[in-house]
Design an enzyme around this catalytic site. Structure first.
Site, PDB file in Angstrom:
ATOM      1  N   HIS A  46     -23.464  31.396   6.065  1.00 44.63           N
ATOM      2  CA  HIS A  46     -23.715  32.757   6.558  1.00 44.63           C
ATOM      3  C   HIS A  46     -25.155  33.210   6.264  1.00 44.63           C
ATOM      4  O   HIS A  46     -25.692  34.067   6.965  1.00 44.63           O
ATOM      5  CB  HIS A  46     -22.778  33.764   5.874  1.00 44.63           C
ATOM      6  CG  HIS A  46     -21.390  33.815   6.431  1.00 44.63           C
ATOM      7  ND1 HIS A  46     -20.452  32.851   6.161  1.00 44.63           N
ATOM      8  CD2 HIS A  46     -20.771  34.741   7.222  1.00 44.63           C
ATOM      9  CE1 HIS A  46     -19.303  33.177   6.768  1.00 44.63           C
ATOM     10  NE2 HIS A  46     -19.474  34.314   7.410  1.00 44.63           N
ATOM     11  N   GLU A 105     -20.106  39.471   8.507  1.00 46.41           N
ATOM     12  CA  GLU A 105     -18.932  39.433   9.395  1.00 46.41           C
ATOM     13  C   GLU A 105     -18.778  40.740  10.184  1.00 46.41           C
ATOM     14  O   GLU A 105     -18.267  40.744  11.289  1.00 46.41           O
ATOM     15  CB  GLU A 105     -17.649  39.195   8.577  1.00 46.41           C
ATOM     16  CG  GLU A 105     -17.489  37.777   8.046  1.00 46.41           C
ATOM     17  CD  GLU A 105     -17.256  36.749   9.141  1.00 46.41           C
ATOM     18  OE1 GLU A 105     -16.438  36.989  10.042  1.00 46.41           O
ATOM     19  OE2 GLU A 105     -17.930  35.698   9.101  1.00 46.41           O
ATOM     20  N   CYS A 135     -24.872  28.974   1.564  1.00 50.77           N
ATOM     21  CA  CYS A 135     -23.696  29.430   2.319  1.00 50.77           C
ATOM     22  C   CYS A 135     -24.164  29.524   3.761  1.00 50.77           C
ATOM     23  O   CYS A 135     -25.275  30.016   4.017  1.00 50.77           O
ATOM     24  CB  CYS A 135     -23.256  30.799   1.794  1.00 50.77           C
ATOM     25  SG  CYS A 135     -22.092  31.687   2.854  1.00 50.77           S
ATOM     26  N   CYS A 152     -19.083  25.018   6.345  1.00 48.80           N
ATOM     27  CA  CYS A 152     -18.882  25.993   5.284  1.00 48.80           C
ATOM     28  C   CYS A 152     -19.054  25.270   3.947  1.00 48.80           C
ATOM     29  O   CYS A 152     -18.374  24.274   3.695  1.00 48.80           O
ATOM     30  CB  CYS A 152     -17.467  26.552   5.429  1.00 48.80           C
ATOM     31  SG  CYS A 152     -16.938  27.648   4.115  1.00 48.80           S
ATOM     32  N   ASP A 186     -15.645  27.356  10.081  1.00 47.65           N
ATOM     33  CA  ASP A 186     -16.105  28.216   8.991  1.00 47.65           C
ATOM     34  C   ASP A 186     -15.098  29.343   8.764  1.00 47.65           C
ATOM     35  O   ASP A 186     -14.241  29.605   9.603  1.00 47.65           O
ATOM     36  CB  ASP A 186     -17.491  28.793   9.343  1.00 47.65           C
ATOM     37  CG  ASP A 186     -18.051  29.607   8.183  1.00 47.65           C
ATOM     38  OD1 ASP A 186     -18.162  29.064   7.075  1.00 47.65           O
ATOM     39  OD2 ASP A 186     -18.353  30.792   8.395  1.00 47.65           O
ATOM     40  N   SER A 187     -15.281  30.022   7.613  1.00 46.12           N
ATOM     41  CA  SER A 187     -14.431  31.180   7.326  1.00 46.12           C
ATOM     42  C   SER A 187     -14.704  32.322   8.299  1.00 46.12           C
ATOM     43  O   SER A 187     -13.987  33.315   8.289  1.00 46.12           O
ATOM     44  CB  SER A 187     -14.718  31.669   5.914  1.00 46.12           C
ATOM     45  OG  SER A 187     -16.068  32.110   5.852  1.00 46.12           O
TER      46      SER A 187
HETATM   47  N1  DGL Z   1     -19.898  30.365   5.136  1.00 44.04           N
HETATM   48  C1  DGL Z   1     -19.221  29.924   3.987  1.00 44.04           C
HETATM   49  C2  DGL Z   1     -20.023  29.022   3.105  1.00 44.04           C
HETATM   50  O1  DGL Z   1     -20.862  28.325   3.597  1.00 44.04           O
HETATM   51  C3  DGL Z   1     -18.173  30.741   3.326  1.00 44.04           C
HETATM   52  C4  DGL Z   1     -18.419  32.142   3.074  1.00 44.04           C
HETATM   53  C5  DGL Z   1     -17.166  32.839   2.619  1.00 44.04           C
HETATM   54  O2  DGL Z   1     -16.242  32.942   3.403  1.00 44.04           O
HETATM   55  O3  DGL Z   1     -17.144  33.284   1.467  1.00 44.04           O
HETATM   56  O4  DGL Z   1     -19.817  28.964   1.923  1.00 44.04           O
END
Ligand code: DGL
Length: 260
Positions: A176, A142, A174, A64, A1-2
């Site tokens: 997150h 984050e 997302c 992600c 993931d990011s």
């Molecule tokens: N967690 C990520 C997703 O599912 C990316 C969030 C990001 O870095 O913008 O899209």
């Protein structure tokens, strides 16, 4: 993931498949991905996946939605191990919604992507989707502020159009965002259905591992290596903080991701 978002998928993986060894890669130095260009996201996601394949992974979960939307096709065409992606659960949401009004909270890149829009076009058009980009939410998560007042305020702004439309279902598009579930419930109440696809993603991971004969393991609990492109100590702390799996049952190590 990011960054730490994919920990929501790892959490579920440790619940369903605790016997495997995991390498979790957080590209936190480059988060958020969701506001970057398609080309950048595709190139970075591909090189990180190549790195994971080169260090011996049996399968890769692109944990992600943004990276899946922009890069999964290319990743699959260049890497031969099973690659599992994550997509906003708009189909289960349309099936579960009683009033056919569904909110979708995802990154700008995901909502704009061809892959997401192609998926949307496969659904019957009697379901109304209210799409909202969650700008600014990923950096809050984050920095360890998932439950802060500032995050709640920003989230309230993003959820307003969804709430005004009367959605009874919200897609967490997302990885997150499951970490915002508490805050979302605070704002939208207990009755809204939240759609998070992590359970289905891990079931798919299991099927894929079985298909390449990599599912059986003698050990009860595997190891977890956390790789961060930014700060491995804070990734470790965040993992303990955000995840509900009992990490103490696993051998957990945190390392810096070198040049990739
Ligand atoms: N967690 C990520 C997703 O599912 C990316 C969030 C990001 O870095 O913008 O899209």
């Amino acid at each position: 993931d990011s960054g730490v978002g994919g920990l929501s998928i790892l959490d579920e993986a440790l619940r369903q498949l605790p016997q495997h060894d995991y390498i979790y890669l957080a590209d936190s130095a480059n988060a958020p991905y969701g506001e970057k260009s398609s080309d950048w996201i595709a190139a970075r996601s591909l090189s990180l996946c190549k790195h994971l394949a080169s260090i011996g992974c049996d399968a890769i979960v692109v944990a992600c939605n943004t990276a899946t939307a922009e890069a999964i096709k290319q990743i699959r065409s260049e890497i031969s191990i099973p690659i599992i992606g994550v997509e906003p659960g708009i189909k289960p949401a349309a099936m579960q919604s009683q009033n056919n009004i569904v909110g979708v909270l995802a990154t700008e890149a995901t909502l704009k992507s061809d892959k997401f829009n192609a998926l949307l076009n496969t659904l019957p058009n009697d379901c109304h989707f209210i799409k909202q980009a969650g700008a600014g939410l990923v950096p809050m998560i984050e920095s360890g502020q998932a439950d802060s007042e500032d995050t709640l305020e920003l989230l309230a702004k993003h959820l307003e159009p969804i709430q005004d439309a009367g959605a009874d279902t919200l897609v967490l598009g997302c990885t997150h965002y499951p970490f915002l579930s508490k805050a979302i419930r605070k704002l939208l109440g207990e009755s809204i259905t939240l759609i998070d696809t992590s359970e289905a993603v891990v079931r798919q991971l299991k099927r894929q591992l079985e298909s390449v004969n990599k599912h059986n393991h003698a050990q009860e609990f595997g190891s977890v290596v956390l790789l961060s492109s930014k700060d491995e100590d804070s990734l470790l702390l965040m993992a303990y903080d955000l995840m509900s799996a009992d990490l103490t049952a696993h051998l957990v190590k945190a390392r810096v991701l070198g040049e990739v």
